[in-house]
Design a protein around this motif. Structure first.
Motif, PDB file in Angstrom:
ATOM      1  N   TRP A  73      19.715 112.453 -32.988  1.00 54.10           N
ATOM      2  CA  TRP A  73      19.074 113.113 -33.851  1.00 54.10           C
ATOM      3  C   TRP A  73      18.973 114.681 -33.327  1.00 54.10           C
ATOM      4  CZ3 TRP A  73      18.447 108.202 -33.074  1.00 54.10           C
ATOM      5  CH2 TRP A  73      18.093 107.413 -34.346  1.00 54.10           C
ATOM      6  N   VAL A  74      19.372 115.539 -34.334  1.00 49.44           N
ATOM      7  CA  VAL A  74      19.375 116.951 -34.590  1.00 49.44           C
ATOM      8  C   VAL A  74      18.131 117.346 -34.932  1.00 49.44           C
ATOM      9  CG1 VAL A  74      20.609 119.071 -34.729  1.00 49.44           C
ATOM     10  CG2 VAL A  74      21.985 116.973 -34.224  1.00 49.44           C
ATOM     11  N   THR A  75      17.274 117.957 -34.104  1.00 47.58           N
ATOM     12  CA  THR A  75      15.937 118.618 -34.552  1.00 47.58           C
ATOM     13  C   THR A  75      15.768 120.162 -34.489  1.00 47.58           C
ATOM     14  OG1 THR A  75      14.874 116.294 -33.842  1.00 47.58           O
ATOM     15  CG2 THR A  75      13.514 118.222 -34.361  1.00 47.58           C
ATOM     16  N   MET A 105      27.924 113.645 -30.028  1.00 47.98           N
ATOM     17  CA  MET A 105      27.021 114.675 -30.044  1.00 47.98           C
ATOM     18  C   MET A 105      27.660 115.943 -30.943  1.00 47.98           C
ATOM     19  SD  MET A 105      24.667 114.522 -26.637  1.00 47.98           S
ATOM     20  CE  MET A 105      25.940 113.691 -25.350  1.00 47.98           C
ATOM     21  N   MET A 106      28.845 116.117 -30.856  1.00 47.70           N
ATOM     22  CA  MET A 106      29.558 117.241 -31.672  1.00 47.70           C
ATOM     23  C   MET A 106      29.593 116.718 -33.074  1.00 47.70           C
ATOM     24  SD  MET A 106      29.846 119.748 -29.794  1.00 47.70           S
ATOM     25  CE  MET A 106      30.747 120.493 -30.823  1.00 47.70           C
ATOM     26  N   ARG A 107      29.901 115.788 -33.424  1.00 44.12           N
ATOM     27  CA  ARG A 107      29.901 115.496 -34.922  1.00 44.12           C
ATOM     28  C   ARG A 107      28.394 115.517 -35.290  1.00 44.12           C
ATOM     29  NH1 ARG A 107      32.899 110.837 -33.502  1.00 44.12           N
ATOM     30  NH2 ARG A 107      31.148 109.616 -33.211  1.00 44.12           N
ATOM     31  N   ALA A 108      27.355 115.152 -34.916  1.00 41.99           N
ATOM     32  CA  ALA A 108      26.114 115.129 -35.209  1.00 41.99           C
ATOM     33  C   ALA A 108      25.544 116.686 -35.141  1.00 41.99           C
ATOM     34  CB  ALA A 108      25.002 114.425 -34.331  1.00 41.99           C
ATOM     35  N   LEU A 109      25.926 117.368 -34.324  1.00 41.75           N
ATOM     36  CA  LEU A 109      25.613 118.781 -34.375  1.00 41.75           C
ATOM     37  C   LEU A 109      26.495 119.642 -35.628  1.00 41.75           C
ATOM     38  CD1 LEU A 109      25.816 120.018 -30.566  1.00 41.75           C
ATOM     39  CD2 LEU A 109      23.701 119.960 -32.158  1.00 41.75           C
ATOM     40  N   ARG A 110      27.578 119.257 -35.799  1.00 39.53           N
ATOM     41  CA  ARG A 110      28.594 119.856 -36.855  1.00 39.53           C
ATOM     42  C   ARG A 110      28.087 119.444 -38.184  1.00 39.53           C
ATOM     43  NH1 ARG A 110      33.275 119.377 -33.226  1.00 39.53           N
ATOM     44  NH2 ARG A 110      33.603 117.158 -34.166  1.00 39.53           N
ATOM     45  N   GLY A 111      27.328 118.222 -38.196  1.00 35.67           N
ATOM     46  CA  GLY A 111      26.985 117.729 -39.281  1.00 35.67           C
ATOM     47  C   GLY A 111      25.674 118.379 -39.692  1.00 35.67           C
ATOM     48  N   LYS A 112      25.007 119.373 -38.924  1.00 34.62           N
ATOM     49  CA  LYS A 112      23.924 119.961 -39.256  1.00 34.62           C
ATOM     50  C   LYS A 112      24.161 121.358 -39.089  1.00 34.62           C
ATOM     51  CE  LYS A 112      20.777 116.496 -39.743  1.00 34.62           C
ATOM     52  NZ  LYS A 112      19.736 116.400 -40.651  1.00 34.62           N
ATOM     53  N   ASP A 113      25.443 121.850 -39.001  1.00 37.49           N
ATOM     54  CA  ASP A 113      25.954 123.151 -38.885  1.00 37.49           C
ATOM     55  C   ASP A 113      25.246 124.118 -37.531  1.00 37.49           C
ATOM     56  OD1 ASP A 113      27.537 125.541 -39.758  1.00 37.49           O
ATOM     57  OD2 ASP A 113      25.797 126.126 -40.686  1.00 37.49           O
ATOM     58  N   PRO A 116      26.916 123.647 -29.632  1.00 34.23           N
ATOM     59  CA  PRO A 116      26.314 123.068 -28.598  1.00 34.23           C
ATOM     60  C   PRO A 116      25.435 124.410 -27.809  1.00 34.23           C
ATOM     61  CG  PRO A 116      28.505 122.436 -28.508  1.00 34.23           C
ATOM     62  CD  PRO A 116      28.373 123.223 -29.550  1.00 34.23           C
ATOM     63  N   ASP A 117      25.909 125.520 -27.896  1.00 34.29           N
ATOM     64  CA  ASP A 117      25.133 126.816 -27.442  1.00 34.29           C
ATOM     65  C   ASP A 117      23.909 126.911 -28.206  1.00 34.29           C
ATOM     66  OD1 ASP A 117      27.359 127.503 -25.987  1.00 34.29           O
ATOM     67  OD2 ASP A 117      28.173 128.984 -27.134  1.00 34.29           O
ATOM     68  N   ASP A 118      23.538 126.231 -29.414  1.00 34.50           N
ATOM     69  CA  ASP A 118      22.283 126.254 -30.066  1.00 34.50           C
ATOM     70  C   ASP A 118      21.299 125.155 -29.532  1.00 34.50           C
ATOM     71  OD1 ASP A 118      23.149 127.943 -31.777  1.00 34.50           O
ATOM     72  OD2 ASP A 118      24.097 126.702 -33.002  1.00 34.50           O
ATOM     73  N   VAL A 119      21.785 124.294 -28.591  1.00 33.65           N
ATOM     74  CA  VAL A 119      20.828 123.396 -28.109  1.00 33.65           C
ATOM     75  C   VAL A 119      19.918 123.947 -27.111  1.00 33.65           C
ATOM     76  CG1 VAL A 119      20.645 121.049 -26.711  1.00 33.65           C
ATOM     77  CG2 VAL A 119      22.507 121.480 -28.627  1.00 33.65           C
ATOM     78  N   VAL A 120      18.689 123.709 -27.116  1.00 29.32           N
ATOM     79  CA  VAL A 120      17.809 124.361 -26.309  1.00 29.32           C
ATOM     80  C   VAL A 120      16.754 123.011 -25.610  1.00 29.32           C
ATOM     81  CG1 VAL A 120      17.336 126.471 -27.478  1.00 29.32           C
ATOM     82  CG2 VAL A 120      16.114 124.521 -28.097  1.00 29.32           C
ATOM     83  N   VAL A 130      19.207 109.839 -28.229  1.00 29.50           N
ATOM     84  CA  VAL A 130      19.067 111.171 -27.778  1.00 29.50           C
ATOM     85  C   VAL A 130      18.793 112.041 -29.069  1.00 29.50           C
ATOM     86  CG1 VAL A 130      21.340 112.078 -28.138  1.00 29.50           C
ATOM     87  CG2 VAL A 130      19.617 113.198 -26.484  1.00 29.50           C
ATOM     88  N   ILE A 131      17.701 113.080 -28.633  1.00 33.90           N
ATOM     89  CA  ILE A 131      17.255 113.995 -29.685  1.00 33.90           C
ATOM     90  C   ILE A 131      17.728 115.345 -28.910  1.00 33.90           C
ATOM     91  CG2 ILE A 131      15.353 115.070 -30.819  1.00 33.90           C
ATOM     92  CD1 ILE A 131      13.453 112.718 -30.589  1.00 33.90           C
ATOM     93  N   LEU A 132      18.334 116.197 -29.876  1.00 32.37           N
ATOM     94  CA  LEU A 132      18.884 117.528 -29.355  1.00 32.37           C
ATOM     95  C   LEU A 132      17.849 118.445 -30.251  1.00 32.37           C
ATOM     96  CD1 LEU A 132      22.623 116.929 -29.687  1.00 32.37           C
ATOM     97  CD2 LEU A 132      21.086 116.868 -27.402  1.00 32.37           C
ATOM     98  N   TYR A 133      17.446 119.314 -29.629  1.00 28.48           N
ATOM     99  CA  TYR A 133      16.383 120.260 -30.119  1.00 28.48           C
ATOM    100  C   TYR A 133      17.457 121.511 -30.088  1.00 28.48           C
ATOM    101  CZ  TYR A 133      12.558 117.185 -29.500  1.00 28.48           C
ATOM    102  OH  TYR A 133      11.534 116.192 -29.377  1.00 28.48           O
ATOM    103  N   VAL A 134      17.346 122.122 -31.334  1.00 25.28           N
ATOM    104  CA  VAL A 134      18.574 123.133 -31.520  1.00 25.28           C
ATOM    105  C   VAL A 134      17.571 124.347 -32.308  1.00 25.28           C
ATOM    106  CG1 VAL A 134      20.407 121.761 -31.770  1.00 25.28           C
ATOM    107  CG2 VAL A 134      18.960 122.138 -33.813  1.00 25.28           C
TER     108      VAL A 134
END
Length: 139
Positions: A73-75, A105-113, A116-120, A130-134
């Motif tokens: 999940w990209v939040t 994780m890269m597919r999920a991140l790219r899907g939301k534009d 990896p540098d945006d993940v905080v 996993v939840i990636l807060y971006v």
């Protein structure tokens, strides 16, 4: 005994069918409306990145279990606001390289534009979820 049962049934029916009084008017409205000349305006102490300080430590081997992009999940956090969010506020600092190396994780991140540098922040919600807060640092 029969008369008592009939009277009891009639009382129960009368009570259950009685209208419920509704209290309205200025006294009720006054409880819910702030006075127009309130000397102290409402100030929020909420900071959108407060929860990033409460993330537990996540280990690289935990991220290695993530194989399905549907379990990522990209939040976004602090979108459209200038809260001075910096990259090292969450727990993702040492995990960004591992995130960049994960296809899921890269597919999920790219899907939301996002990148990896945006993940905080990273929160494990299961063994392979996993939840990636971006935050959009690159925009």
């Amino acid at each position: 005994m029969l008369k008592f049962s009939i009277v009891a049934a009639a009382v129960v029916a009368a009570i259950s069918l009685a209208p419920i009084p509704v209290v309205t008017g200025p006294a009720v409205a006054q409880r819910f409306v702030a006075p127009p000349n309130d000397p102290k305006p409402a100030v929020s102490t909420y900071s959108c990145h407060n929860e990033l300080g409460y993330l537990r430590r996540v280990y690289e081997n935990e991220l290695d279990r993530i194989e399905d992009a549907n379990r990522v999940w990209v939040t976004p956090v602090c979108m459209g606001e200038d809260f001075g969010l910096i990259r090292n506020e969450g727990n993702a600092g040492a995990l960004r390289a591992r995130i960049a190396g994960s296809d899921a994780m890269m597919r999920a991140l790219r899907g939301k534009d996002f990148r990896p540098d945006d993940v905080v922040g990273v929160r494990m919600t299961g063994e392979d979820t996993v939840i990636l807060y971006v935050h959009p640092f690159h925009h």
